[in-house]
Design an enzyme around this catalytic site. Structure first.
Site, PDB file in Angstrom:
ATOM      1  N   GLY A 131       0.554  -0.866  -0.226  1.00 34.27           N
ATOM      2  CA  GLY A 131      -0.197   0.027  -0.282  1.00 34.27           C
ATOM      3  C   GLY A 131       1.176   1.187   0.231  1.00 34.27           C
TER       4      GLY A 131
ATOM      5  N   HIS B 125      37.809 -41.784   7.116  1.00 32.19           N
ATOM      6  CA  HIS B 125      37.537 -42.029   5.470  1.00 32.19           C
ATOM      7  C   HIS B 125      36.608 -43.215   5.460  1.00 32.19           C
ATOM      8  CE1 HIS B 125      41.755 -40.528   5.188  1.00 32.19           C
ATOM      9  NE2 HIS B 125      42.306 -41.243   5.835  1.00 32.19           N
TER      10      HIS B 125
END
Ligand code: UD1
Ligand code: CA
Length: 429
Positions: free
Chosen positions: A138, A340
């Site tokens: 607005g 790993h």
């Protein structure tokens, strides 16, 4: 004292990406729902009641537990109608009204508004950049006699659309001014809504306009595009907070953070790291590239990744979790390493142990999850399968390639594999 009225009962029709039985306000930005950001910020001001206006179907939602009062708007008849539903719960002499779809407003902004002297109403306006003129705010017009008028986007002429002073949707009202004027607002027949912004037709004096310093804090999330913009702003804020606080980030735009992330100064976050809810990274810890963390504590000087996944776990000081290692619902003790290709699930590992590459804790039997325990200074050889529930003591060694089905006492070497045999060609024939 001022109360807070959070308007959260709309349908979010412009947000095409919501299921019909949900609301855009429950979509998450940096891991927290849009409306929870607003509730938290109101709470942090430490003033009066936090009143949430919602639909009947959402009143039990977890997000609303932090509100003091829950008001129900029976039908989505507009922002003024939503405020009416909240008014019976207002106890302070003033009330801040805030849209539930504005998650970027911060507690400091609200505190400033709470402290603003207000005779009837203070309204926060913002100046939007030219490339945002088609966002549906607005427009706030002030005429020569200082009358304020707010025209909703759909009612703007083309010329008015170029005007860039817009309504943020946040106001501080004297409770009395609300009570005296809100019933005067008429239904907007086109939209079948009562617009709160029409109240300025009736409040002709004591209207104070505050221009927000940074329009970005007041963005409302109406469309899927707004949602993306808000996430981006929130992520940048979080990143800046950590960088200024002494966290090293090698490529901040590639790091995704959560609203509740804690990263202590002197920690490092490398490129392309995803951090979901509930993560705490202690000083000196390094999170290497492509790692994914969720609900975990990473201890001082621990090293994670690259490409590690850690969930619902604690990794203690100096521990190292390397590439393609997944740790889930586990505790990894001080200086323990698994560098790993391993899966460590439902497992507690002591200190200074080493979990070899390819180790799998087999924690699931098809129906239930089971626990694995590994002591301190224990070496689990590469490519071992630990069939849970199982307990491996301290200073034990598991031979590489073992399938461990029975407990292993302290200081014991366990083999769980077929012995190698070498056969000559003749013996095979
Ligand atoms: C509203 C303002 C607009 C302002 C913008 C700022 C009105 C009429 N317009 O527009 O001037 O620039 O915010 O972001 O107030 N809601 C309810 N019940 C309803 C309708 C809405 O609780 O019946 C809630 C929504 O859930 C939302 C908030 O009110 O959180 C605002 O509604 P929305 O439809 O998004 O208003 P805007 O069109 O953005
Ligand atoms: Ca809105």
């Amino acid at each position: 004292m001022t109360d807070f009225i959070i308007l959260a009962a709309g349908n979010g029709r412009r947000m095409n990406s919501c299921a019909t039985n949900s609301s855009k306000l429950f979509k998450k930005i940096a891991g927290l729902s849009i409306v929870s950001h607003v509730i938290n910020n109101c709470r942090n001001v430490n003033s009066g009641n936090v009143i949430i206006v919602t639909q009947e179907q959402y009143k039990e939602r977890e997000e609303f537990r932090l509100a003091d009062k829950i008001a129900i708007q029976k039908a989505p008849l507009g922002t003024a109608d939503a405020v009416k539903a909240a008014l019976p719960f207002v106890e302070s002499e003033s009330a801040i009204i805030i849209c539930g779809d504005s998650p970027l407003i911060q507690a400091d902004d609200l505190r400033l508004l709470a402290d603003t002297e207000t005779s009837n109403v203070s309204i926060v306006v913002m100046q939007i950049p030219n490339d945002m003129l088609d966002s549906q705010y607005g427009r706030v017009f002030v005429d020569s006699s200082e009358d304020v008028r707010i025209v909703e986007y759909n009612d703007l002429s083309d010329e008015q659309k170029r005007y860039n002073i817009v309504n943020s949707g946040i106001y501080k009202f004297k409770t009395l001014a609300l009570l005296e004027n809100i019933e005067k607002i008429k239904l907007n027949a086109d939209k079948n809504e009562y617009y709160l912004t029409d109240i300025f037709q009736f409040i002709k004096s004591g209207v104070n306009i505050i221009t927000a310093k940074n329009y970005k804090s007041f963005l409302g999330i109406n469309t899927p595009r707004d949602f993306v913009i808000a996430e981006d702003i929130m992520q940048n804020r979080l990143r800046d907070k950590f960088i200024n606080n002494g966290v090293t980030m090698l490529d901040p735009p590639s790091v995704y953070l959560s609203y509740d992330t804690v990263a202590e100064p002197l920690s490092t976050i490398e490129q392309n790291v995803i951090i979901k809810g509930g993560v705490k990274i202690k000083a000196g810890a390094v999170i290497r590239s492509f790692s994914y963390l969720e609900n975990c504590v990473i201890g001082k000087n621990a090293k994670i990744g690259p490409s590690a996944v850690i969930r619902d776990s604690v990794v203690e000081e100096h521990a190292e979790i390397g590439n393609f290692v997944e740790v889930k619902r586990s505790t990894i003790g001080n200086s323990t390493k698994s560098k790993h290709l391993a899966y460590i699930g439902d497992t507690d590992v002591g200190e200074n142990s080493n979990i070899g590459a390819g180790t799998i804790t087999c924690n699931y039997d098809g129906r239930k999850k089971h626990k694995t325990k590994i002591g301190s200074k224990t070496m689990v050889g590469a490519n071992s399968s630990l069939i849970a529930p199982v307990e491996i003591g301290s200073e034990a060694v598991i031979a590489a390639g073992s399938v461990i089905t029975k407990d292993v006492p302290d200081k014991t070497l366990a083999f769980g594999r077929a012995r190698q045999e070498n056969k000559t060609r003749k013996e095979i024939a």
